[in-house]
Design an enzyme around this catalytic site. Structure first.
Site, PDB file in Angstrom:
ATOM      1  N   THR A 556      15.459  44.362-101.413  1.00 19.87           N
ATOM      2  CA  THR A 556      16.007  45.521-100.714  1.00 19.87           C
ATOM      3  C   THR A 556      15.018  45.946 -99.625  1.00 19.87           C
ATOM      4  O   THR A 556      13.949  45.364 -99.473  1.00 19.87           O
ATOM      5  CB  THR A 556      16.208  46.705-101.682  1.00 19.87           C
ATOM      6  OG1 THR A 556      14.927  47.262-102.027  1.00 19.87           O
ATOM      7  CG2 THR A 556      16.930  46.271-102.949  1.00 19.87           C
ATOM      8  N   LEU A 614       8.029  31.186 -94.266  1.00 22.39           N
ATOM      9  CA  LEU A 614       6.812  30.515 -93.795  1.00 22.39           C
ATOM     10  C   LEU A 614       5.611  30.889 -94.665  1.00 22.39           C
ATOM     11  O   LEU A 614       5.490  32.037 -95.106  1.00 22.39           O
ATOM     12  CB  LEU A 614       6.522  30.907 -92.340  1.00 22.39           C
ATOM     13  CG  LEU A 614       7.564  30.494 -91.299  1.00 22.39           C
ATOM     14  CD1 LEU A 614       7.165  31.039 -89.928  1.00 22.39           C
ATOM     15  CD2 LEU A 614       7.700  28.980 -91.253  1.00 22.39           C
ATOM     16  N   GLY A 665      23.512  37.989 -88.697  1.00 20.58           N
ATOM     17  CA  GLY A 665      22.621  38.297 -89.811  1.00 20.58           C
ATOM     18  C   GLY A 665      21.143  38.235 -89.501  1.00 20.58           C
ATOM     19  O   GLY A 665      20.312  38.198 -90.415  1.00 20.58           O
ATOM     20  N   GLU A 668      18.803  43.849 -89.309  1.00 18.06           N
ATOM     21  CA  GLU A 668      19.270  44.739 -90.357  1.00 18.06           C
ATOM     22  C   GLU A 668      20.617  45.331 -89.923  1.00 18.06           C
ATOM     23  O   GLU A 668      20.972  45.291 -88.734  1.00 18.06           O
ATOM     24  CB  GLU A 668      18.259  45.862 -90.590  1.00 18.06           C
ATOM     25  CG  GLU A 668      16.907  45.402 -91.083  1.00 18.06           C
ATOM     26  CD  GLU A 668      16.953  44.814 -92.482  1.00 18.06           C
ATOM     27  OE1 GLU A 668      17.897  45.149 -93.248  1.00 18.06           O
ATOM     28  OE2 GLU A 668      16.059  44.014 -92.813  1.00 18.06           O
ATOM     29  N   LYS A 683       4.405  44.255 -90.463  1.00 18.48           N
ATOM     30  CA  LYS A 683       3.967  42.887 -90.746  1.00 18.48           C
ATOM     31  C   LYS A 683       2.523  42.650 -90.331  1.00 18.48           C
ATOM     32  O   LYS A 683       1.733  42.055 -91.083  1.00 18.48           O
ATOM     33  CB  LYS A 683       4.894  41.892 -90.050  1.00 18.48           C
ATOM     34  CG  LYS A 683       6.305  41.863 -90.622  1.00 18.48           C
ATOM     35  CD  LYS A 683       7.218  40.923 -89.842  1.00 18.48           C
ATOM     36  CE  LYS A 683       8.633  40.908 -90.421  1.00 18.48           C
ATOM     37  NZ  LYS A 683       9.544  40.015 -89.665  1.00 18.48           N
TER      38      LYS A 683
END
Length: 816
Positions: A556, A614, A665, A668, A683
């Site tokens: 989620t 990755l 897709g 979001e 990230k």
């Protein structure tokens, strides 16, 4: 001659009694047969229940009696024809009338002595043998019934009498020599004292009766017939993968039977061991199956060092401690003498080398008696504060790993305790003898099933590891993951020795959980009809199932789900997450999750937080572990943004490209999450933290390329409208890059301890320039890669690759 003993389940129904007759008939063709019969299954317990009801002035003993009477009469009517039935009914009625009179007497006098209890319990075997001998005669066998009470001589220790072996063996030998029947039937369990009083040999005493007879006559072998095909590697009711043990030594059988293997009564082994008479454990319902052979270890070829894993439930752990124990001769004698006087059996003992404490395990029913008597014995030392009152812990069990050959294999105890530790099974006490035949541990009763399954998997299942998955979030990525698990399940089990089971699935509306595993063929329909979803309810189910090798998988982007990770880790439930919130929120929370993961031996993996499938984080971790140091990271970390800017050109509109990315897709449901740059900032923050920096999200400099109206849009629809109205702004970004012969890329950068994200014009020749589609790229500049960076490149978005990244993390856990 052979001795055959049939247990309560073997004579518990007309169908099973016919099977007993067939077995006896076949065996008697080859040799003379001596048969020992137990009471009908459950009857001994019913007799005790009736007795306790009677002495408690509870007239329901009459109802229990009539049920017991009807049961025996019904069995007799089903197995016997008219030629035998009337006489058997008369005998049964006579015995049952005596039993009823005894119960009525107990009701009147309101007292049950051990002597009367033995008399009462003797009726069980007397009733069952009356039926079985008639059935054998009806079958045409030459059979004799001999009352065991005329042969087995004991002391007056009622309910658990000690056998006078010399007199008993002589009686048995003399009788067998004087009798010439093909089959002789004996009721088990019952005996008489030297003074002629009825006694019993303790629960499971029918096994002991058979063993005494076998030893007295030097039988060819002793066969114990029951409802399972031998002694199992562990309790098959708790461990589905348990298998029958082909061969055991006498000593191994004693250890396993002592520690809860119900198939064999512990004292049974000793008489036949001394005569080296083999014991067979056989299944009445499947007589063709081999069963378990128990014999001298010298006759066996030992394959596995561990032969079985057993357990005893309802254990109390008692601890006596204090400085007054240290160096005091005779202290242990006083303690154990007190327990012996109270007839309390000690199951396990351990003492610290400092002599500051003694710990022992007993049956939970004796706990209060033990505390009262021990505290009384050491009343003086307790009053002087030299000792603490006896500490009592209940709701415990003992598990034992057993095998003669364990002493010749290093690391058995290490494997045992590491397996339990990895599954959050706390060990309260440990005992191991010098023979190394048995390693025992006291654990919580609630952990027994998990402990037995974990240990059985470790020692008996060719190292096949069962991994139990609790998955929350079954959108695009979640569905792909479930499909990959379904597709690869057999391959993973065959080639990696990992048995993946999905035991919990939840979305925002409903959840379904099944400790035996959810079928992935129809999981959607099961989920649709599941119970209402609840984050706490899902967690509580995972805790109450208490399964080994449990993994919580978060697919989620929900902060409440991320905030629950610590609760899973504290239960030694590993966590796999593609949700970036936990690792990019408050730094102290991130560090806490890392610490909990180590403390509770529950891995926390989040490879898909950066780069989807990755191996970005894994590679970075290997660099750090090997002693390398990161100087700089440059990366394109948004497959969504890369897709958008790779497809945005003179002919397209920014609105249409973003909508295409959403429809396919790559973003979001709310594309602002991707286009705002916050996702990329999270990230690079995660990579910074994994590099050893203690940065917060607010430390990341974010250069936004969206217009103010886009950032302030009230809804997704409004956002898309701003893209149309602000098309000129986005087109100018493209035209500027085109003019400079550059490509637009949204770049994340960590340089030293500074990090930033933003849209950049990438010149031709740069590794980022030709980055296509939804690909990600990460360049690590380190002390070992100072000029030519270590580059990781590939698809960084999409449901399939993200699911494969989650699958890879699950497999990392499984192989841990």
């Amino acid at each position: 001659m052979k001795v055959l003993k049939f247990g309560g389940t073997s004579v518990g129904s007309s169908e099973n009694i016919h099977k007993v007759v067939d077995i006896v008939a076949k065996r008697s063709k080859d040799s003379r047969i001596l048969v020992v019969i137990s009471a009908v299954g459950g009857v001994t317990d019913s007799l005790l229940i009736m007795a306790n009801e009677a002495v408690s002035k509870n007239e329901s003993y009459k109802t229990t009696f009539h049920t017991l009477k009807a049961k025996h009469l019904h069995i007799a009517e089903e197995v016997l024809n008219s030629a035998y039935l009337e006489a058997v009914i008369d005998t049964l009625t006579h015995e049952l009338d005596q039993l009823k009179s005894l119960l009525d007497g107990l009701f009147l006098i309101n007292e049950l002595s051990p002597k009367t209890q033995d008399k009462l319990l003797s009726f069980g075997e007397r009733l069952s043998t009356t039926i079985v001998i008639a059935c054998l005669e009806q079958h045409g066998l030459k059979v004799q019934l001999k009352n065991s009470q005329e042969l087995i001589v004991t002391d007056n220790n009622f309910t658990n009498a000690r056998v006078n072996l010399d007199n008993t063996y002589k009686n048995i030998k003399d009788f067998i020599a004087s009798d010439h029947h093909d089959v002789i039937l004996f009721p088990g369990f019952i005996s008489k004292s030297e003074t002629g009083e009825i006694t019993t040999l303790g629960r499971g005493g029918s096994d002991y009766t058979a063993s005494l007879i076998a030893s007295a006559i030097d039988a060819e072998d002793l066969e114990i017939w029951t409802d399972v095909s031998g002694m199992f590697t562990t309790n098959p009711k708790l461990v589905k993968q348990a298998i029958p043990i082909e061969k055991l030594s006498y000593q191994e059988a004693i250890e396993l039977s002592h520690f809860g293997a119900k198939v064999l009564y512990p004292p049974t082994v000793m008489p036949v061991l001394l005569k080296d008479i083999p014991i067979w454990i056989k299944n009445t319902n499947q007589p063709e199956e081999q069963g378990t052979l128990i014999t001298n270890i010298n006759q066996l070829q030992v394959a596995k060092p561990v032969k079985g894993i057993s357990n005893i439930d309802n254990i109390a752990l008692m601890t006596l401690q204090g400085s007054g124990m240290v160096g005091i001769p005779g202290f242990s004698k006083r303690l154990f003498e007190t327990l012996a006087n109270e007839k309390i059996n000690i199951i396990l003992i351990t003492q610290s080398s400092s002599e500051h404490s003694i710990c022992f395990a007993i049956d939970e029913s004796d706990a209060q008696k033990a505390k009262t008597s021990v505290d009384q014995t050491f009343q003086n030392e307790i009053s002087l504060k030299q000792l603490e009152p006896l500490i009592v812990e209940t709701e415990l069990s003992v598990i034992a790993v057993v095998g003669d050959n364990m002493k010749n294999h290093q690391g058995i105890s290490g494997k045992m305790f590491s397996t339990l530790g990895k599954n959050n099974v706390n060990i309260r006490a440990i005992a191991q003898g010098a023979s190394e035949r048995n390693i025992s541990a006291v654990i919580s009763k609630k952990d027994v099933k998990k402990a037995l399954n974990s240990l059985h998997e470790r020692f008996f299942e060719d190292n096949t590891k069962q991994v139990n998955l609790f998955i929350t979030g079954v959108g695009n990525v979640g569905q792909r993951l479930l499909e990959q698990i379904k597709q690869q399940k057999k391959y993973v089990k065959a080639h990696h020795k990992v048995n993946l089971r999905v035991v919990g699935i939840s979305n925002s509306r409903t959840m379904v959980l099944d400790a035996d595993g959810i079928s992935l063929k129809d999981w959607k329909s099961q989920l649709d009809s599941g119970e209402n979803a609840s984050l706490n309810g899902f967690l509580e189910h995972a805790k109450s199932m208490n399964l080994r090798n449990s993994v919580f998988v978060d697919i989620t982007a929900n902060s409440d789900v991320a905030n629950s990770y610590d609760q899973y880790l504290k239960e030694s439930i590993s966590v796999v997450a593609c949700n970036k919130i936990a690792c990019s929120s408050n730094y102290d929370d991130y560090q806490n999750l890392k610490a909990l993961s180590l403390k509770y031996s529950a891995p926390f993996l989040f490879e898909t937080n950066v780069g989807a499938g990755l191996p970005v984080i894994d590679t970075l971790n290997h660099l750090m572990t090997s002693g390398d140091k990161v100087n700089k990271i440059q990366a394109v970390l948004s497959g969504s943004l890369n897709f958008v800017f790779n497809n945005f050109n003179r002919e397209s509109t920014f609105h249409d490209v973003v909508k295409q990315a959403q429809d396919e897709g790559y973003t979001e449901p709310d594309p602002r999450i991707d286009l705002s740059g916050v996702d990329v900032a999270r990230k690079i923050l995660i990579l910074a933290r994994e590099s050893g920096l203690s940065l917060e999200l607010t430390d990341i400099s974010m250069e936004n390329f969206l217009t103010e109206s886009a950032m302030n849009a009230n809804s997704v629809d409004d956002f898309y409208e701003t893209l149309k109205s602000d098309e000129e702004h986005y087109k100018n970004l493209y035209l500027s890059a085109e003019k400079n012969n550059c490509q637009l890329k949204f770049v994340a950068e960590l340089d030293g301890d500074k990090a930033k994200v933003g849209l950049q014009e990438i010149p031709e020749g740069h590794p980022f320039y030709n980055l296509e589609g939804k690909d990600n790229i990460v360049m690590f500049f380190t002390e070992r890669y100072p000029e030519q960076p270590l580059i990781i490149k590939g698809a960084g978005a999409g449901a399939d690759v993200t699911a494969s990244g989650l699958f890879a993390d699950i497999m990392r856990l499984a192989n841990n």
